[in-house]
Every structure is written in structure tokens, then in C-alpha cells.
Design an enzyme around this catalytic site. Sequence first.
Site, PDB file in Angstrom:
ATOM      1  CE  LYS A   9      -2.853  20.816  25.273  1.00  0.00           C
ATOM      2  NZ  LYS A   9      -3.849  21.317  26.266  1.00  0.00           N
ATOM      3  CE1 TYR A  49       0.180  22.677  29.767  1.00  0.00           C
ATOM      4  CE2 TYR A  49       0.577  20.327  29.551  1.00  0.00           C
ATOM      5  CZ  TYR A  49       0.023  21.498  29.076  1.00  0.00           C
ATOM      6  OH  TYR A  49      -0.701  21.485  27.893  1.00  0.00           O
ATOM      7  CG  PHE A  57      -6.354  21.426  35.902  1.00  0.00           C
ATOM      8  CD1 PHE A  57      -5.242  21.457  35.066  1.00  0.00           C
ATOM      9  CD2 PHE A  57      -6.789  22.628  36.455  1.00  0.00           C
ATOM     10  CE1 PHE A  57      -4.577  22.644  34.783  1.00  0.00           C
ATOM     11  CE2 PHE A  57      -6.127  23.828  36.184  1.00  0.00           C
ATOM     12  CZ  PHE A  57      -5.015  23.833  35.348  1.00  0.00           C
ATOM     13  NE  ARG A  85      -3.112  31.451  24.539  1.00  0.00           N
ATOM     14  CZ  ARG A  85      -3.172  30.686  25.624  1.00  0.00           C
ATOM     15  NH1 ARG A  85      -2.452  29.557  25.696  1.00  0.00           N
ATOM     16  NH2 ARG A  85      -3.946  30.989  26.621  1.00  0.00           N
ATOM     17  CG  ASN A 112      -7.426  21.981  25.600  1.00  0.00           C
ATOM     18  OD1 ASN A 112      -6.477  21.209  25.495  1.00  0.00           O
ATOM     19  ND2 ASN A 112      -7.396  23.052  26.371  1.00  0.00           N
ATOM     20  CG  HIS A 115       0.662  24.213  24.665  1.00  0.00           C
ATOM     21  ND1 HIS A 115       0.324  24.750  25.888  1.00  0.00           N
ATOM     22  CD2 HIS A 115       1.855  24.783  24.317  1.00  0.00           C
ATOM     23  CE1 HIS A 115       1.283  25.593  26.265  1.00  0.00           C
ATOM     24  NE2 HIS A 115       2.218  25.625  25.329  1.00  0.00           N
ATOM     25  CD  GLU A 126       5.103  27.103  26.667  1.00  0.00           C
ATOM     26  OE1 GLU A 126       4.657  27.199  25.501  1.00  0.00           O
ATOM     27  OE2 GLU A 126       4.395  27.290  27.671  1.00  0.00           O
TER      28      GLU A 126
HETATM   29  P1  IDP Z   1      -4.046  26.955  27.714  1.00  0.00           P
HETATM   30  O1  IDP Z   1      -3.676  25.571  27.222  1.00  0.00           O
HETATM   31  O2  IDP Z   1      -5.173  27.537  26.921  1.00  0.00           O
HETATM   32  O3  IDP Z   1      -2.851  27.876  27.837  1.00  0.00           O
HETATM   33  P2  IDP Z   1      -3.952  26.708  30.642  1.00  0.00           P
HETATM   34  O4  IDP Z   1      -4.834  27.454  31.598  1.00  0.00           O
HETATM   35  O5  IDP Z   1      -2.516  27.111  30.558  1.00  0.00           O
HETATM   36  O6  IDP Z   1      -4.650  26.773  29.197  1.00  0.00           O
HETATM   37  O7  IDP Z   1      -4.064  25.175  31.023  1.00  0.00           O
HETATM   38  C1  IDP Z   1      -3.193  24.241  30.418  1.00  0.00           C
HETATM   39  C2  IDP Z   1      -3.987  23.032  30.037  1.00  0.00           C
HETATM   40  O8  IDP Z   1      -4.445  22.389  31.213  1.00  0.00           O
HETATM   41  C3  IDP Z   1      -5.256  23.306  29.222  1.00  0.00           C
HETATM   42  O9  IDP Z   1      -5.027  23.463  27.853  1.00  0.00           O
HETATM   43  C4  IDP Z   1      -6.063  22.062  29.520  1.00  0.00           C
HETATM   44  O10 IDP Z   1      -5.606  20.964  28.738  1.00  0.00           O
HETATM   45  C5  IDP Z   1      -5.721  21.799  30.978  1.00  0.00           C
HETATM   46  N1  IDP Z   1      -6.679  22.430  31.873  1.00  0.00           N
HETATM   47  C6  IDP Z   1      -6.752  23.727  32.234  1.00  0.00           C
HETATM   48  N2  IDP Z   1      -7.750  23.943  33.088  1.00  0.00           N
HETATM   49  C7  IDP Z   1      -8.333  22.743  33.291  1.00  0.00           C
HETATM   50  C8  IDP Z   1      -9.439  22.287  34.089  1.00  0.00           C
HETATM   51  O11 IDP Z   1     -10.092  23.068  34.780  1.00  0.00           O
HETATM   52  N3  IDP Z   1      -9.719  20.954  34.014  1.00  0.00           N
HETATM   53  C9  IDP Z   1      -9.019  20.080  33.250  1.00  0.00           C
HETATM   54  N4  IDP Z   1      -7.975  20.464  32.488  1.00  0.00           N
HETATM   55  C10 IDP Z   1      -7.635  21.773  32.502  1.00  0.00           C
HETATM   56 MG    MG Z   2      -1.233  27.893  29.150  1.00  0.00          MG
END
Ligand code: IDP
Ligand code: MG
Length: 150
Positions: A9, A49, A57, A85, A112, A115, A126
Site C-alpha cells: 500500500k 474495496y 472507515f 495472510r 497497515n 493487502h 482481485e
Molecule cells: P484486511 O486488509 O486485513 O483484509 P479488511 O477488514 O478487509 O482487512 O479491511 C480492508 C482495509 O481497510 C484494512 O487493511 C485497513 O487498511 C482498512 N480498515 C479496516 N478496518 C478499518 C478501521 O476500523 N479503521 C480504518 N481502516 C480500516
Molecule cells: Mg480484506
Amino acid sequence: MEKTLVLIKPDGVQRGLMGEVISRLERRGLKLSGMKFIQMDEDLASRHYAEHVGKPFYPGLLSYITSGPVVAMVWEGKQAISIVRSTMGVTKPAEAAPGTIRGDFALEVGRNIVHGSANEADAVREVDLFFAPAELVSWERSTDPWIFED
Ligand code: IDP
Ligand code: MG
């Protein structure tokens, strides 16, 4: 062999962690089958997304993911989806185990670093969203017999 989509990212790119992320996946034994350096536009980001539309968010997520270039990659291997993962660590870096990418390099869920596709259906969708079939390379790796038992 499973294929999965990985994104480094914009924060991972800006912080100079491209090599680190690629190196970890490569050393794990996964095989690269596609890679590109792009800036995601809103159309691609919203399709990627789609499952998060309407969540609190979501607007922040969309501006984060389109804020700078990303590395999009396809990695291949037995159980590649779950292996990526677990190598990444859980979504919230504060809860990610040390030794994972998120557990070693990140603190906040909205920054974070990486992805990885969540499951087989997402992975197929994807990979197809980011790569045309001709952009994926199917290749023999001379170390495969030392990494995969059969
Ligand atoms: P993942 O990336 O581990 O699959 P997902 O739940 O699919 O997690 O969420 C996608 C992305 O959205 C996350 O990687 C993160 O960047 C963002 N995200 C998810 N939950 C939150 C939140 O509560 N606050 C801010 N960003 C979030
Ligand atoms: Mg996800």
C-alpha cells in the site's frame, strides 16, 4: 497452486518497505507471477474495496489507497492465500504478532502496509481486477523441488 493478490500500500511504498515485503514473500517460498507499480484511481479502488462501501472507515480507506503508488503483485503456491495472510499478520497491526509484516512495521489499522486476498473467491476476483491474463507469467523455478514436496 493457488494465486493471491498482494498490494504494497502507499505507506509501504513511501516508507521504503517494498524490498522488505517482497523479500519476505520470496524467502517464504512463494513464487511471483505478476508485478506492477501503479497509482490506483478511485474506480479501481472502489471495485477492489466494494465489500467495505458504507462502512465508517471507507472514505478514509479510499483516500489512503489512492494517495500514492502501490505495488500490485500476484504470488503463487500451495495455500498461497492463507500463507500470505499469516505472513502479513492480522488487520490491526497493534494486534499482529511480532515477526509478521504488520507486527514488525505498522501500528495503525489505517496504515497497515499490505493487502492480501482473504479467500479463494476474493483472490480470483482481485487478480482479475489488477492483471490481464497475459500479464501473468507461468514459469518453472529451479528451486521448486526444494520448496514443494510434490
Ligand atoms: P484486511 O486488509 O486485513 O483484509 P479488511 O477488514 O478487509 O482487512 O479491511 C480492508 C482495509 O481497510 C484494512 O487493511 C485497513 O487498511 C482498512 N480498515 C479496516 N478496518 C478499518 C478501521 O476500523 N479503521 C480504518 N481502516 C480500516
Ligand atoms: Mg480484506
